[in-house]
Design a protein around this motif. Structure first.
Motif, mmCIF file in Angstrom:
data_model
loop_
_atom_site.group_PDB
_atom_site.id
_atom_site.type_symbol
_atom_site.label_atom_id
_atom_site.label_comp_id
_atom_site.label_asym_id
_atom_site.label_seq_id
_atom_site.Cartn_x
_atom_site.Cartn_y
_atom_site.Cartn_z
ATOM 1 N N LEU A 659 0.793 -1.155 0.044
ATOM 2 C CA LEU A 659 -0.037 -0.028 -0.016
ATOM 3 C C LEU A 659 0.953 1.217 0.050
ATOM 4 O O LEU A 659 0.457 2.235 -0.681
ATOM 5 N N THR A 660 1.966 1.027 0.629
ATOM 6 C CA THR A 660 2.885 2.406 0.665
ATOM 7 C C THR A 660 3.802 2.338 -0.409
ATOM 8 O O THR A 660 3.779 3.288 -1.233
ATOM 9 N N LYS A 661 4.329 1.237 -0.941
ATOM 10 C CA LYS A 661 5.354 1.512 -2.294
ATOM 11 C C LYS A 661 4.706 1.678 -3.421
ATOM 12 O O LYS A 661 5.170 2.111 -4.416
ATOM 13 N N ARG A 662 3.186 1.344 -3.775
ATOM 14 C CA ARG A 662 2.663 1.347 -4.962
ATOM 15 C C ARG A 662 2.468 2.853 -5.150
ATOM 16 O O ARG A 662 2.353 3.233 -6.423
ATOM 17 N N GLU A 663 2.408 3.868 -4.353
ATOM 18 C CA GLU A 663 2.351 5.232 -4.507
ATOM 19 C C GLU A 663 3.564 5.780 -5.219
ATOM 20 O O GLU A 663 3.465 6.867 -6.009
ATOM 21 N N ASP A 664 4.586 4.988 -5.329
ATOM 22 C CA ASP A 664 5.791 5.312 -6.136
ATOM 23 C C ASP A 664 6.060 4.687 -7.313
ATOM 24 O O ASP A 664 7.042 4.866 -8.171
ATOM 25 N N ASP A 665 5.024 3.910 -7.834
ATOM 26 C CA ASP A 665 4.705 3.118 -9.367
ATOM 27 C C ASP A 665 4.580 4.069 -10.180
ATOM 28 O O ASP A 665 3.464 4.575 -10.390
ATOM 29 N N PHE A 689 7.502 0.009 -9.063
ATOM 30 C CA PHE A 689 8.369 0.363 -8.124
ATOM 31 C C PHE A 689 9.564 -0.140 -7.740
ATOM 32 O O PHE A 689 9.739 -1.409 -8.091
ATOM 33 N N GLU A 690 10.721 0.428 -7.232
ATOM 34 C CA GLU A 690 11.901 -0.087 -7.086
ATOM 35 C C GLU A 690 11.725 -0.946 -5.677
ATOM 36 O O GLU A 690 11.499 -0.065 -4.617
ATOM 37 N N PRO A 691 11.759 -2.083 -5.207
ATOM 38 C CA PRO A 691 11.680 -2.813 -3.965
ATOM 39 C C PRO A 691 12.908 -2.205 -3.023
ATOM 40 O O PRO A 691 13.833 -1.889 -3.338
#
Length: 691
Positions: A659-665, A689-691
């Motif tokens: 939920l947090t990282k998808r904002e950077d996709d 996004f970059e993991p």
């Protein structure tokens, strides 16, 4: 044992082998000659069938005239994405094979043969006897030979054009082989695949042998012939050598064109049509006018014989019915048969014509699989009778359409042993048993994405543990549910139960489990990504006992694709919806009944939602949890409880991470993914996004 064979030189081919063509592609194996219409008939005995037919130890063929022995080395069990050969043989091959068979007849009697294209089947395969339509060549299975030959011992009946064996004689020919097979393998089913007239023949044999375990596959059976006699087409059939109206040229020419590539294959289709049209002229040679007249009388008598004995048939029956059959009213006839036969299943193919087995859009083996009619013994076993998805089934699945994959935009991540998160499934063990445990999103469609990714990247069948209701479709729900349930079965889903989970893991398989079940997939407003797991650690003890590797995963993205408008709570407040929900759940199974708490509230219903401009699905598979060597901890309740809570906690952490990282996709939206696809190419490589 001494064989008593009485042969007439004029009626039996000079060699028990046929070389149909100088190339290796169209060779056929040893022919079993049999006829009961002549006093010079070959008497078929078990010894002759095993020796002169395609025997269980070896069989022989001619390679450009040279006899070659093929030893009985059973193929390995089928692997996921196995090559079923669909589309590699078409109407052109049918015409060539049929003409070669006719040239080799030499006035002989009806006989059985096994196409070399079938190859050697997997171990313990049942027998399938193909009974042809009016053409009588036995070549009508050409499109499906390679796939069926992997899982059946295929034998095709060839009736020469000059043969005048009456109906009773043809019934006895089939009946004798059926009884021989039943004697040699009494615990195995025998399949009769009847095409048009062959369907009538199959029904006649089944009616006369109610105690033998027969499974009938009827492709547009000609049982309605008596009601078809007054149709205008019948006069054309009687006046012309062979009416082209029986064939759907377009569907025949599309066999070798992948369903997923129609838009880019228009010129290919036109080319096929131009090449195939001359092929249809061979119909006049296959069925000259005098032969056609005889065959029409044969069809009429077979229809009358079969219809008068439908009540005596105890066999399982699958009817394949076409919606554009210009010869017979197949839709209505299929429904009539389903009412009159004790165990009858019907599959409709609205876009196909009478020659359904030679046309595109019909994968015969897939249909047998999804109706759960493929079995090795007297009872269907969801494990022993499972056949993994083939390459054709995978490529032609609606879930593999480029536009669906683009809309879903699945982005998958996994965790390595050292805790590093990587794109793809590198963190998933290559050997089972593996238990993949995670959260359901709305409707549960996310399971398809997970299973397909395992197939695409790992070539592994991930068996989803599905609600049993999927396998118990009511008649009124068939039209809506069949495409969904077919996809579930093709991908290897198993009805959820402790016993089935044990059987999966004990076979070192990969299992996909959603502890939240229906309650989680049919959640209410405001409950997205909330876990509804039972208090008891149901699956942990079993995983530890069998030494399975547990992979906790989280999934997000449902709110990127849809917005829930009316949920279960809303429906209970509206009398109309409340009544429909109650009716829908009448007599249905609640797997969690008696547990108490929210997990027990699992009424099945259809939540109403609005689609959104597609966002993206994300999956994160956590660090593998090893249980091998922990068997001594089975009686330690604290250990099992802590392990259960660790798995649940890992799933929640994975959800929060996504939920947090998808904002950077940068490719979360469909427009961005579409533009990238146009510029760069592959659906498998769209960045995230970059993991």
């Amino acid at each position: 044992m001494t064989l008593n064979l009485h042969m007439s030189n004029s009626n039996v081919p000079s060699s028990p082998f046929f070389t149909l063509n100088k190339n290796h592609r169209l060779q056929y194996s040893r022919v079993l000659v049999t006829s009961v219409a002549s006093e010079h008939a070959v008497r078929v005995t078990p010894e002759l069938f095993r020796t002169n037919g395609v025997d269980r130890k070896s069989y022989a063929i001619y390679n450009d005239g040279r006899k070659t022995s093929v030893q009985n080395v059973d193929p390995e069990e089928l692997k996921p994405l196995w090559d079923d050969g669909y589309g590699t043989q078409t109407i052109k091959d049918y015409a060539e094979i049929a003409m070669d068979l006719i040239k080799s007849d030499h006035g002989g009697p009806p006989r059985w043969f096994c196409p070399v294209a079938c190859g050697k089947p997997i171990k313990n395969s049942p027998v399938l006897l193909y009974l042809p339509g009016m053409d009588g060549t036995g070549a009508g299975l050409v499109v499906h030979e390679k796939a069926l030959g992997k899982v059946f011992q295929v034998q095709c009946l060839h009736i020469p054009a000059s043969d005048r064996t009456p109906l009773k004689g043809l019934i006895q020919i089939v009946e004798e082989i059926v009884r021989i097979e039943h004697t040699t393998s009494p615990d195995k089913p025998i399949y009769l695949l009847g095409d048009s007239f062959g369907g009538n023949l199959a029904l006649a044999v089944a009616a006369r042998n109610p105690t033998i375990d027969l499974i009938l596959i009827l492709a547009n059976p000609a049982t309605s012939y008596e009601t078809t006699l007054e149709r205008p087409l019948m006069s054309l059939l009687r006046d012309l050598p062979m009416s082209p109206l029986l064939s759907d040229f377009v569907n025949m020419s599309m066999v070798e064109i992948s369903d997923a590539n129609y838009s880019s294959s228009l010129w290919h289709l036109f080319g096929n049509l131009a090449e195939d049209l001359p092929v249809h002229s061979v119909a006049a040679r296959i069925l000259p006018k005098d032969t056609l007249t005889w065959k029409l009388k044969l069809v009429e008598s077979a229809a009358a014989y079969a219809n008068s004995r439908l009540h005596a048939i105890t066999a399982e029956v699958l009817v394949l019915a076409s919606g554009k059959d210009n010869f017979m009213p197949c839709n209505n006839e299929a429904q009539r048969l389903s009412r009159l036969l004790k165990h009858c299943n019907v599959r409709m193919f609205q876009g196909n014509g009478h020659t359904i087995l030679l046309e595109s859009g019909v994968n015969l083996l897939s249909t047998i699989k999804t109706t759960q009619m493929y079995r090795h013994s007297s009872k269907y076993d969801v494990f022993k009778d499972f056949l993994p998805i083939s390459m054709t089934e995978f490529k032609t699945s609606p879930l593999e359409n480029w536009w669906y994959r683009l809309c879903i935009g699945t982005a998958v991540f996994s965790t390595m042993e050292d805790g590093k998160i990587v794109r793809g499934l590198a963190g998933i063990p290559d050997k089972g048993p593996v238990l993949v445990v995670g959260n359901h999103m709305l409707w549960g469609f996310d399971a398809f994405s997970v299973v397909l990714e395992f197939l695409r990247e790992k070539k592994i069948t991930l068996h989803g543990l599905a609600h049993p209701e999927i396998y118990q479709i009511r008649v009124e729900d068939e039209f809506i549910m069949i495409p969904y349930t077919d996809a579930v079965k093709i991908l290897g889903a198993i009805p959820v139960s402790p016993r089935n989970l044990f059987r999966l893991l004990s076979r070192n398989s990969y299992a996909l489990l959603y502890p939240g079940g229906a309650r989680e997939s049919l959640h209410r407003k405001g409950e997205a990504y909330k876990l509804f797991w039972p208090d008891k650690e149901e699956f942990v003890r079993m995983a530890v006992k069998l030494g399975a590797t547990i992979i906790p995963f989280g999934a997000v993205g449902e709110d990127d694709l849809s917005e829930l408008i009316i949920d279960y709570n809303d429906m209970k407040k509206i009398p109309f919806f409340d009544q429909k929900v109650n009716e829908y759940n009448q007599g249905r199974t609640n797997l969690r009944e008696g547990m108490g708490g929210e997990i027990a509230q699992q009424p099945l219903h259809i939540p109403i939602f609005l689609p959104k401009l597609p966002g993206r699905y994300y999956f994160l598979f956590g660090k593998p949890i090893q249980t091998k060597g922990k068997e001594h901890m089975l009686d330690d309740k604290n250990y099992l409880r802590e392990l259960y809570m660790q798995i649940k906690c890992d799933v929640e952490k994975n959800i929060d991470y996504l939920l947090t990282k998808r904002e950077d996709d940068p490719y979360r939206g469909i427009v961005e993914r579409f533009m990238w696809l146009m510029n760069c190419g592959s659906l498998d490589q769209i960045p995230s996004f970059e993991p």
